[in-house]
Design a protein around this motif. Structure first.
Motif: not given
Lengths: 376, 346
Positions: A294, A290-291, A3, A1, B258-259, A286-287, B254-256
């Protein structure tokens, strides 16, 4: 994984960043202003000509044929540069890619992707909103053409569009979902009248209503088979629900960055409560960033149109509305008249829980299709 | 960029899920069952999960932040009443200090609000709480030393207890001696501490994501089973929408998270810490709401001791507080964005 960028990805990012230095159109704060919508068509062509649009779409329709994570990089760099987001066309492209014949795809997709042809979407009707399958616009075969009669509403860009993706009933006797077909209808013809709708933030360029009264469309411009319209509509709306497809992260980032700058310029003018509201908007954006990373990574396994789109739509809505509240808290209201930019950003945010399927419909879908809760 | 779990990470998740499904408590009455807990502890000890953040040659960690986060999420989902957060954070402290691995099971001591690692100033135990302390003989804490800190340990009294029924805490005995950890332990720098805090926040976020998954599953199962007005209550939109919102909050968390877990090693320490506080602010706020939903969906039963819903809520309240709750994490975010000067914020 991971980023982080691969070498190829970081080179792409750098190339885009350099390009943006000279090519940011500097449109007003997103979508709160008619000037913004007027400038979006030129921005689309500019991005496309430079090779920064349609990153993950096939090359034979004008896409770049790269992985879906390149869309993320575009969004991030547009946001960092304070540039407008990329145009929201993915849902239209995916719907036609999945359901159109080769002729349809070859005929229409390149013009959509390169920005030469503008499209609108004729789905909702005055009496068919959340309950889309109850739509009544009809298409009747007359020689080589279908003749269309009915009314559509919430039709984005109806004033600018050359083409409309219309859902119409071709079989009056079939069950609700089954009698619907999809067409690519030319907008500039006598049987069509459109009227812009003025929204609560004053924008008149985004939404319209369209009347079809004997409008004609060639039968070969049906997209998919007769009766396949519902399935195409579901492909389109499930894509429309995904923030990755829409590229809104860039728009939200730009708004919170502008609001943050405002606070830093005059920190004493803001209370703790106002700044916390902004802080929560920063956390929400920010969430979503990242979402989207993903979800677009998940697409490396192949695209699916599952109920996850409803999760994305609900997350995106909570972000847009948190940003809207921050805009109200920090931007404030010019009670004596004056700059309404931030008020309008807030007002615009209210539409996010309605358009593309209301939040209530999305919750129904999550509850039933993901959590497996029983039907009522 | 590819933020899918690798095959090894998926395998780790699957094996953690198996241990949890086999050995974690499935009812409140099973919490405290010594035989089951001993089997669970042994399975965790044999798995090597405590060693994920120990040093390999050169001092780097055996695994990234993602692997322990994957384990933490599964343990949270199943309310696993076995030490993991404490021993993992203790191992990370030893790694950062360059110390030898501990020779007894150990955890970490935090200040009474659990917001940061405890600091001892005069050789005796400060007012502090060792978290996740069952089975630990000692807890690690800091002794200030100029610009840096030294790593120290303090023996723990028995009888842990407190809020979280699955991960008991223990209050340090003020008369215990604080002993510096032996050579080759070196100083712990501000950057070390930021990175350690980032890991701790990422792991508590992962635990919260797991808690949210478990709580949503528990409440969805109940809503499918429980009937009123002649229908399963899960068929009513009012109930469906609460559970849908809870599920969505879990997915965003979960997304935030993981980062944040990836950032622990992949970004510079201050950026790793900011990624972690962004995640913690989001997850802590979401988890409280999700656990409250789980109680509400259970109705009267949800307010009884026998329902697992409050065990999820209790566990989430502990994880929320560890190394900074939603408000403290939001404050860090504001400072990072240079927004803290607003009237009355500090």
């Amino acid at each position: 994984m991971d980023f982080g960028d691969s070498l190829e990805e970081s080179q792409f990012r750098l190339r885009l960043r350099v390009w943006l230095v000279d090519n940011n159109p500097g449109l007003p704060t997103s979508s709160t202003d008619d000037e913004y919508w007027a400038g979006m068509a030129a921005w689309h062509r500019q991005l496309y000509d430079a090779g920064f649009f349609g990153m993950s779409w096939p090359t034979d329709i004008g896409g770049q044929g790269l992985s879906s994570v390149h869309e993320v990089i575009v969004d991030e760099e547009l946001a960092a540069a304070g540039a407008p987001p990329r145009p929201s066309l993915g849902y239209l492209v995916q719907g036609i890619l999945e359901h159109g014949s080769d002729d349809i795809k070859r005929g229409f997709l390149p013009g959509i992707v390169n920005g030469r042809d503008r499209w609108c979407q004729g789905f909702s009707e005055p009496d068919a909103g959340s309950d889309l399958a109850s739509l009544r616009t009809r298409a009747d075969l007359d020689g080589e053409d279908y003749v269309i009669s009915g009314q559509k509403i919430w039709t984005s860009y109806s004033d600018e569009a050359e083409w409309c993706l219309v859902l119409a009933r071709t079989d009056q006797d079939a069950a609700m979902h089954r009698g619907i077909s999809a067409f690519a209808v030319p907008m500039r013809q006598p049987g069509i009248q459109q009227r812009p709708l003025k929204m609560i933030n004053g924008v008149t360029k985004e939404f319209g209503e369209v009347h079809f009264d004997g409008a004609r469309v060639a039968a070969r411009h049906m997209i998919g088979a007769p009766g396949e319209g519902w399935s195409l509509a579901m492909t389109v709306v499930s894509h429309e629900r995904e923030p990755g497809e829409l590229g809104y992260v860039a728009r939200y980032s730009k708004l919170v960055n502008d609001l943050s700058r405002r606070v830093r310029q005059d920190p004493g003018a803001f209370s703790a409560e106002q700044v916390r509201e902004l802080g929560w908007a920063i956390v929400e954006v920010e969430m979503l960033r990242r979402h989207v990373q993903r979800r677009l990574s998940d697409r490396l396994n192949g695209i699916s149109h599952g109920p996850e789109g409803s999760v994305d739509k609900l997350l995106m809505t909570s972000v847009e509305q948190a940003v809207g509240h921050a805009a109200l808290a920090i931007g404030g209201i010019a009670h004596g008249g004056g700059d309404d930019t931030w008020l309008n950003a807030y007002l615009y945010s209210r539409a996010q829980s309605v358009m593309g399927g209301t939040s209530q419909i999305q919750r129904n879908l999550v509850a039933r299709r993901i959590l497996g809760l029983p039907a009522s | 960029m590819d933020v899918r779990l690798s095959q090894e990470q998926q395998a780790l998740r699957d094996s953690a899920a198996q241990v949890v499904d086999r050995l974690a408590p499935r009812a409140v009455g099973q919490i405290g069952d010594a035989a089951r807990m001993a089997t669970l502890d042994a399975a965790v000890a044999a798995s090597g999960w405590w060693e994920l953040r120990t040093a390999v040659d050169g001092g780097d960690s055996l695994a990234s932040g993602v692997e322990p986060a994957v384990v933490a999420e599964e343990l949270g989902r199943g309310l696993a009443d076995t030490p993991f957060l404490g021993p993992t954070l203790a191992a990370e402290l030893r790694r950062l200090a360059g110390a030898a691995p501990g020779d007894v099971t150990e955890t970490v001591a935090l200040d009474p609000a659990l917001s940061s690692l405890a600091r001892a100033f005069d050789g005796t135990s400060p007012a502090a709480v060792a978290i996740d302390a069952r089975g630990s003989a000692q807890a690690l804490l800091l002794v200030p030393d100029g610009e840096c800190h030294r790593l120290a340990r303090v023996e723990l009294p028995a009888a842990p207890g407190g809020l979280d029924l699955t991960r008991p805490s223990v209050v340090l005995d003020p008369s215990s001696d604080v002993v510096l950890v032996d050579e080759p332990a070196g100083p712990i720098t501000a950057d070390d501490l930021a990175r350690w805090t980032a890991l701790g926040l990422a792991l508590t976020c992962a635990d919260l994501v797991g808690i949210m998954r478990g709580a949503v599953d528990l409440a969805s199962a109940y809503a499918t089973e429980r009937r009123q007005y002649g229908a399963a209550i899960g068929s009513f939109q009012a109930v469906q929408h609460m559970l849908a919102d809870a599920f969505v909050a879990m997915e965003g968390s979960r997304s935030i998270t993981l980062h944040a877990a990836w950032a622990v090693d992949a970004l510079a320490a201050p950026e790793a810490l900011t990624a972690a506080t962004l995640a913690k602010a989001y997850c802590a706020r979401a988890a409280t709401s999700v656990c409250e939903t789980a109680i509400q969906v259970h109705g009267g039963i949800g307010n009884t001791w026998e329902c697992l819903a409050h065990v999820y809520l209790r566990r989430s309240l502990l994880s929320s507080d560890v190394l900074g709750n939603a408000g403290a994490s939001l404050m860090h975010v504001l400072v990072h964005h240079d927004l803290e000067a607003a009237d009355g914020l500090r």
